[in-house]
Design a protein around this motif. Structure first.
Motif, PDB file in Angstrom:
ATOM      1  N   ALA A  57       0.766  -1.124  -0.116  1.00  0.00           N
ATOM      2  CA  ALA A  57      -0.038  -0.086   0.219  1.00  0.00           C
ATOM      3  C   ALA A  57       0.941   1.180  -0.134  1.00  0.00           C
ATOM      4  CB  ALA A  57      -0.742  -0.103   1.251  1.00  0.00           C
ATOM      5  N   ARG A 213      -1.625   2.045  -4.763  1.00  0.00           N
ATOM      6  CA  ARG A 213      -2.943   2.130  -4.053  1.00  0.00           C
ATOM      7  C   ARG A 213      -2.699   2.222  -2.736  1.00  0.00           C
ATOM      8  NH1 ARG A 213      -4.109   2.937  -8.728  1.00  0.00           N
ATOM      9  NH2 ARG A 213      -5.646   2.136 -10.091  1.00  0.00           N
ATOM     10  N   THR A 214      -3.521   3.102  -2.148  1.00  0.00           N
ATOM     11  CA  THR A 214      -3.622   3.315  -0.650  1.00  0.00           C
ATOM     12  C   THR A 214      -4.420   2.209   0.045  1.00  0.00           C
ATOM     13  OG1 THR A 214      -5.972   4.283  -0.523  1.00  0.00           O
ATOM     14  CG2 THR A 214      -4.158   5.739  -0.904  1.00  0.00           C
ATOM     15  N   ALA A 215      -4.236   2.088   1.317  1.00  0.00           N
ATOM     16  CA  ALA A 215      -4.728   0.699   2.026  1.00  0.00           C
ATOM     17  C   ALA A 215      -6.149   0.570   1.858  1.00  0.00           C
ATOM     18  CB  ALA A 215      -4.435   0.987   3.541  1.00  0.00           C
ATOM     19  N   GLU A 216      -6.931   1.652   1.433  1.00  0.00           N
ATOM     20  CA  GLU A 216      -8.299   1.755   1.269  1.00  0.00           C
ATOM     21  C   GLU A 216      -8.451   1.465  -0.312  1.00  0.00           C
ATOM     22  OE1 GLU A 216      -7.507   3.846   4.663  1.00  0.00           O
ATOM     23  OE2 GLU A 216      -6.811   4.292   2.600  1.00  0.00           O
ATOM     24  N   GLY A 217      -7.306   1.102  -1.197  1.00  0.00           N
ATOM     25  CA  GLY A 217      -7.536   0.614  -2.514  1.00  0.00           C
ATOM     26  C   GLY A 217      -7.831   1.876  -3.480  1.00  0.00           C
ATOM     27  N   LEU A 218      -7.393   3.161  -3.021  1.00  0.00           N
ATOM     28  CA  LEU A 218      -7.688   4.121  -3.898  1.00  0.00           C
ATOM     29  C   LEU A 218      -6.316   4.646  -4.584  1.00  0.00           C
ATOM     30  CD1 LEU A 218     -10.211   6.388  -1.759  1.00  0.00           C
ATOM     31  CD2 LEU A 218     -10.743   4.677  -3.441  1.00  0.00           C
ATOM     32  N   SER A 222      -9.280   6.296  -9.587  1.00  0.00           N
ATOM     33  CA  SER A 222     -10.484   6.373  -8.517  1.00  0.00           C
ATOM     34  C   SER A 222     -11.280   7.971  -8.636  1.00  0.00           C
ATOM     35  CB  SER A 222      -9.851   6.503  -7.215  1.00  0.00           C
ATOM     36  OG  SER A 222      -9.392   5.173  -6.807  1.00  0.00           O
ATOM     37  N   GLN A 229     -15.764   9.615   0.105  1.00  0.00           N
ATOM     38  CA  GLN A 229     -16.415   8.532   0.950  1.00  0.00           C
ATOM     39  C   GLN A 229     -15.339   8.037   1.800  1.00  0.00           C
ATOM     40  OE1 GLN A 229     -18.170   5.872  -1.845  1.00  0.00           O
ATOM     41  NE2 GLN A 229     -20.215   7.012  -2.065  1.00  0.00           N
ATOM     42  N   ALA A 230     -14.177   7.610   1.254  1.00  0.00           N
ATOM     43  CA  ALA A 230     -13.234   6.979   2.056  1.00  0.00           C
ATOM     44  C   ALA A 230     -12.540   8.081   3.348  1.00  0.00           C
ATOM     45  CB  ALA A 230     -12.044   6.339   1.196  1.00  0.00           C
ATOM     46  N   TYR A 231     -12.221   9.144   2.872  1.00  0.00           N
ATOM     47  CA  TYR A 231     -11.334  10.241   3.583  1.00  0.00           C
ATOM     48  C   TYR A 231     -12.178  11.593   4.159  1.00  0.00           C
ATOM     49  CZ  TYR A 231      -7.828   7.072   1.462  1.00  0.00           C
ATOM     50  OH  TYR A 231      -7.169   6.062   0.978  1.00  0.00           O
ATOM     51  N   LYS A 234     -11.705  12.046   7.585  1.00  0.00           N
ATOM     52  CA  LYS A 234     -10.476  12.081   7.991  1.00  0.00           C
ATOM     53  C   LYS A 234      -9.657  13.629   7.633  1.00  0.00           C
ATOM     54  CE  LYS A 234      -9.586   7.014   7.624  1.00  0.00           C
ATOM     55  NZ  LYS A 234      -8.837   5.947   7.231  1.00  0.00           N
TER      56      LYS A 234
END
Length: 278
Positions: A57, A213-218, A222, A229-231, A234
């Motif tokens: 990631a 990709r980030t840990a969230e798959g982005l 994307s 939605q993911a961040y 944050k």
């Protein structure tokens, strides 16, 4: 005599049956042992086999062995980077990941010329600004023509100096604009291949390659909606630059930057803009 033969035949049949049963039992026992051994071997292989891992990631805390603040020599020693820099613009040294594009001598020469011109004009503008002419003041009522002529000449010289200083400041400002355009061109050139930037104090920017990709798959491709939605919770927000930025938890001064176009991510980076190149 007939009875004895019958007894012998019966005894022979009994022995044969006993031998067949014993043989079957032995075969069954051997089969069970083989099965048990095979099962144990399979169990051992399963226990010792390492679990499969997915792609690494992309994260500011570390990517391909590169970490925030890492010295340039230490970064090169990881083997994750090509050894030849691709940019020296503005005092930073940039490298690409292994297998990335080779340095572009023409672009690097243009960058150097742009930066040199900016530094030269900026120094001259600073010097000119410190030589502002003193105000001429009003002539006394009994001033002679000679005094008036001298005052006029002084005012003209002051005006010329002011005009020269104004032009130098304008030129220096334009040179700064050109420098910013050069920086943007460099960023665009390595937006999808990725790059790593080192200041004198250490690593200050990680630009992800397109496949990361980030840990969230982005990552690249994307949607902005997926980013939000993911961040969104944050700290993700839209910056004046047009990028979406988000602070990196636990990394003071560091932030994620997502470059977007037509509603989709085209590049991402982790950077500490508080660390200056020069």
């Amino acid at each position: 005599m007939g009875k004895n033969r019958a007894s012998v035949r019966a005894m022979g049949v009994g022995i044969s049956v006993a031998l067949l049963v014993a043989g079957a039992a032995a075969c069954s026992s051997d089969g069970e042992k083989d099965t048990a051994k095979a099962g144990a071997a399979a169990t051992g292989a399963s226990a010792t086999a390492s679990p499969s891992k997915g792609p690494e990631a992309f994260a500011a805390a570390g990517y391909r062995g590169l970490k925030p603040g890492m010295a340039k020599d230490a970064g090169l020693a990881t083997g994750a980077l090509e050894s030849a820099p691709v940019s020296l613009l503005d005092g930073c040294t940039d490298f690409v990941y292994k297998g990335g594009p080779a340095p572009d001598p023409a672009r690097m020469a243009a960058e150097a010329a742009t930066e040199t011109r900016y530094k030269d004009l900026n120094a001259k503008a600073d010097a000119a600004s410190g030589k502002a002419p003193a105000p001429g003041g009003a002539l006394p009522p009994n001033a002679s023509a000679k005094d008036a002529a001298a005052a006029a000449a002084g005012s003209a010289a002051g005006a010329r100096e002011s005009a020269d200083a104004a032009k130098l400041i304008a030129d220096a400002t334009q040179a700064l604009v050109d420098l910013r355009f050069a920086q943007e061109a460099k960023d665009k050139a390595y937006l999808t291949t990725g790059r790593v930037s080192f200041a004198a104090t250490g690593l200050r920017e990680l630009v992800a390659p397109a496949e990361a990709r980030t840990a969230e798959g982005l990552g690249a491709g994307s949607t902005v909606e997926a980013l939000q939605q993911a961040y969104g919770a944050k700290g993700l927000q839209s910056a004046k630059s047009g990028k979406y930025v988000m602070p990196v938890e636990g990394q003071q001064g560091w932030q994620y930057e997502f470059t977007v176009d037509a509603g989709k991510v085209t590049g991402m980076a982790a950077v500490n803009r508080e660390i200056k190149c020069a």
